[in-house]
Design an enzyme around this catalytic site. Sequence first.
Site, PDB file in Angstrom:
ATOM      1  N   PHE A   1       0.752  -0.623  -0.129  1.00 16.04           N
ATOM      2  CA  PHE A   1       0.120  -0.060  -0.132  1.00 16.04           C
ATOM      3  C   PHE A   1       0.770   0.989   0.099  1.00 16.04           C
ATOM      4  O   PHE A   1       0.094   2.626  -0.115  1.00 16.04           O
ATOM      5  CB  PHE A   1      -0.966   0.278   1.074  1.00 16.04           C
ATOM      6  CG  PHE A   1      -0.540   0.629   2.209  1.00 16.04           C
ATOM      7  CD1 PHE A   1      -0.305   1.555   2.452  1.00 16.04           C
ATOM      8  CD2 PHE A   1      -0.080  -0.718   3.082  1.00 16.04           C
ATOM      9  CE1 PHE A   1       0.570   2.374   4.219  1.00 16.04           C
ATOM     10  CE2 PHE A   1       1.237  -0.025   4.772  1.00 16.04           C
ATOM     11  CZ  PHE A   1       0.927   1.505   4.808  1.00 16.04           C
TER      12      PHE A   1
ATOM     13  N   LYS B   1      -1.074  -6.728  -9.164  1.00 12.78           N
ATOM     14  CA  LYS B   1      -2.729  -6.937  -8.419  1.00 12.78           C
ATOM     15  C   LYS B   1      -1.458  -5.893  -7.323  1.00 12.78           C
ATOM     16  O   LYS B   1      -1.028  -6.747  -6.384  1.00 12.78           O
ATOM     17  CB  LYS B   1      -2.078  -8.425  -7.846  1.00 12.78           C
ATOM     18  CG  LYS B   1      -3.541  -8.637  -7.128  1.00 12.78           C
ATOM     19  CD  LYS B   1      -3.553  -7.979  -6.043  1.00 12.78           C
ATOM     20  CE  LYS B   1      -3.241  -8.204  -4.120  1.00 12.78           C
ATOM     21  NZ  LYS B   1      -3.198  -6.873  -3.655  1.00 12.78           N
TER      22      LYS B   1
ATOM     23  N   GLU C   1      -5.260  -3.813  -2.202  1.00 13.16           N
ATOM     24  CA  GLU C   1      -6.250  -3.835  -2.344  1.00 13.16           C
ATOM     25  C   GLU C   1      -6.630  -2.727  -1.580  1.00 13.16           C
ATOM     26  O   GLU C   1      -7.866  -2.098  -1.867  1.00 13.16           O
ATOM     27  CB  GLU C   1      -7.541  -5.327  -2.012  1.00 13.16           C
ATOM     28  CG  GLU C   1      -6.916  -5.090   0.138  1.00 13.16           C
ATOM     29  CD  GLU C   1      -5.718  -6.002   0.295  1.00 13.16           C
ATOM     30  OE1 GLU C   1      -4.278  -5.601  -0.961  1.00 13.16           O
ATOM     31  OE2 GLU C   1      -5.643  -7.318   0.953  1.00 13.16           O
ATOM     32  N   ARG C   2      -6.188  -1.989  -0.842  1.00 15.20           N
ATOM     33  CA  ARG C   2      -6.697  -0.562   0.015  1.00 15.20           C
ATOM     34  C   ARG C   2      -6.426   0.805  -0.721  1.00 15.20           C
ATOM     35  O   ARG C   2      -6.793   2.018  -0.861  1.00 15.20           O
ATOM     36  CB  ARG C   2      -5.683  -0.405   1.126  1.00 15.20           C
ATOM     37  CG  ARG C   2      -5.875  -1.603   1.888  1.00 15.20           C
ATOM     38  CD  ARG C   2      -4.939  -1.172   3.843  1.00 15.20           C
ATOM     39  NE  ARG C   2      -4.163  -2.324   4.133  1.00 15.20           N
ATOM     40  CZ  ARG C   2      -3.592  -3.175   4.720  1.00 15.20           C
ATOM     41  NH1 ARG C   2      -2.329  -2.272   4.425  1.00 15.20           N
ATOM     42  NH2 ARG C   2      -3.749  -3.635   5.041  1.00 15.20           N
TER      43      ARG C   2
ATOM     44  N   SER D   1       5.499  -6.653   3.150  1.00 15.93           N
ATOM     45  CA  SER D   1       6.032  -7.143   4.741  1.00 15.93           C
ATOM     46  C   SER D   1       6.717  -8.683   4.749  1.00 15.93           C
ATOM     47  O   SER D   1       6.320  -9.472   4.011  1.00 15.93           O
ATOM     48  CB  SER D   1       4.549  -7.117   5.684  1.00 15.93           C
ATOM     49  OG  SER D   1       4.351  -8.245   5.008  1.00 15.93           O
TER      50      SER D   1
ATOM     51  N   CYS E   1       9.054   1.656   3.689  1.00 16.87           N
ATOM     52  CA  CYS E   1      10.514   0.829   3.337  1.00 16.87           C
ATOM     53  C   CYS E   1      12.247   1.435   3.763  1.00 16.87           C
ATOM     54  O   CYS E   1      12.296   0.265   4.434  1.00 16.87           O
ATOM     55  CB  CYS E   1       9.780  -0.252   2.393  1.00 16.87           C
ATOM     56  SG  CYS E   1      10.563   0.796   0.876  1.00 16.87           S
TER      57      CYS E   1
ATOM     58  N   GLU F   1       8.352  -4.577  13.283  1.00 16.06           N
ATOM     59  CA  GLU F   1       8.504  -2.777  12.543  1.00 16.06           C
ATOM     60  C   GLU F   1       7.384  -2.353  12.414  1.00 16.06           C
ATOM     61  O   GLU F   1       6.091  -3.165  12.109  1.00 16.06           O
ATOM     62  CB  GLU F   1       8.752  -3.459  10.831  1.00 16.06           C
ATOM     63  CG  GLU F   1       8.511  -2.770   9.545  1.00 16.06           C
ATOM     64  CD  GLU F   1       8.275  -3.095   8.024  1.00 16.06           C
ATOM     65  OE1 GLU F   1       7.758  -4.607   8.063  1.00 16.06           O
ATOM     66  OE2 GLU F   1       8.910  -2.954   7.331  1.00 16.06           O
TER      67      GLU F   1
END
Length: 503
Positions: free
Chosen positions: A156, A180, A183-184, A233, A288, A386
């Site tokens: 995201f 892909k 989805e958020r 992640s 990240c 994290e």
Amino acid sequence: MSATQIEQQALHHWIAGRRDGGSGGRSGLVLDPATGEVTASVPFASPEDVDRAVAAAAEAAEPWAATSPVRRARVLQQFLALMRASTDAMAARITSEHGKTLDDARGEIQRGIEVVEFACGIPHLLKGQFADNVGTGVDSYSMRQPLGVVAGITPFNFPAMVPMWMYPIALACGNAFILKPSERIPSASLLAAELLEEAGLPAGVFSVVNGDRETVEQILDHKGIAAVSFVGSTPVARAIYERGTASGKRVQALGGAKNHAVVLPDADLEATADAIVSAAYGSAGQRCMAISVAVAVGDSGDGLVSAVIERARGLKVGPGSAPGTDVGPLITGASRDRVEHAIEDAIEDGAKVVLDGRREDESGGFFVGPTVIDDVKPGMDAYDVELFGPVLAVVRVDSFDEALELIATNPYGNGAAIFTRDGGAARAFEQRVQAGMVGVNVPIPVPSAIFSFGGWKESLFGDIHIHGPEGVSFYTRGKVITTRWPVPSDRDGVQLGFPVHHE
Ligand code: NAD
């Protein structure tokens, strides 16, 4: 597109060069993290939807692979111009779904555009090598060919840039690409699909399928997909790598991070504090390559902590679309809760919360302000986990070697930075530190698009970094051709010995 239009949207997939509502079934909700309100619904791809996207991609892949690399690069040049012209529209979509400030959204689009610029020059990297007379009258040459249909699964936090680490390279190398996205945050990818089509990319060469874990698993198991690039992640990266490779795919899976900035006592304190505050709280720490651990060596700790607090206290927390906002909301209520619990736990564990970003908030948004936790030690969640929020953990150590050891024993190895005026110490750090991307007085050492991006240890599963030259290696495979055109006098009859070229 205005924010109100986005609010009305029922989103879609992008398959075979057009919007596709999917075959029904599951769907998800997209929120505005600054208000907590639902702004759109997104269909989740069913197995039939994934099959349709793969079939369209497979049909398009062969003629695309046969298209001259220079012509493919011309499509990307058109896309580059369209991306530049659409930066503000895309940034508005990102801010509405992610919460980051508009400036930050424009910044990530610019970093993605730099990968497209690199991809426009890829024909040069696809050319092979030639050697004549590797044996008498025998010549050899090499070529790199596309893999066919490849897929990308993205997180995201960089909805424009991370997909652009992948698809411009994959497309320039002659593959068809199925994305892909998170989805958020699906809208930026859907806009990119429309721009690619406008740029002249043939239908089916680029698709977007929305969805969650189920859709990802269909992609991983699909026999029609040759390779998967993943960014997200660490637990998911590991699972993707294992499942994707088990089904015979080439996989690169970039995972999470806990990036350390080592501050030596001779560092320029003011410049270091500026850099660490920017890297810890930009995008509310949801990068990240964010600095989440400052390692204060020797007596640098007290000065560093007060300089960081002074700056962090002045940052404005609010909606990313509001002028003057420095720190936007976190992506979900669950993310906010995770960060708040970690702050509570740190207090219980004996660390000192010297700047507490927890807030009473009536907006419904998922806000946490800049937080500094001093005297953090390994074993505490504030160090081990994290958090992916605006939290800087300060660990105090006695020596440079102790700082290096701390980084070496941390399971992650994405980025690491050192702040110092000592060239010898900086060089020793570059040589010895256990991380894939290293900064010297640079807090977020994200490699430029002409290099490749990737971490070490649990920040990367697979051994090929993303974008840049390694991206070209990932999305192509080598072939070596050996040729001989004998004239009748060269005939040497049946030879059962192993062919030796130098004779
Ligand atoms: P995530 O791992 O939850 O999701 C990433 C993608 O995987 C999404 O598309 C999601 O739909 C899918 N997914 C989620 N759970 C899954 C499961 N169980 N099985 C299969 N697919 C699944 O990550 P996120 O929260 O979207 O993004 C934040 C994470 O990404 C952080 O850990 C961050 O460090 C990492 N990240 C790493 C890099 C890097 O370059 N190493 C870059 C950006 C983000």
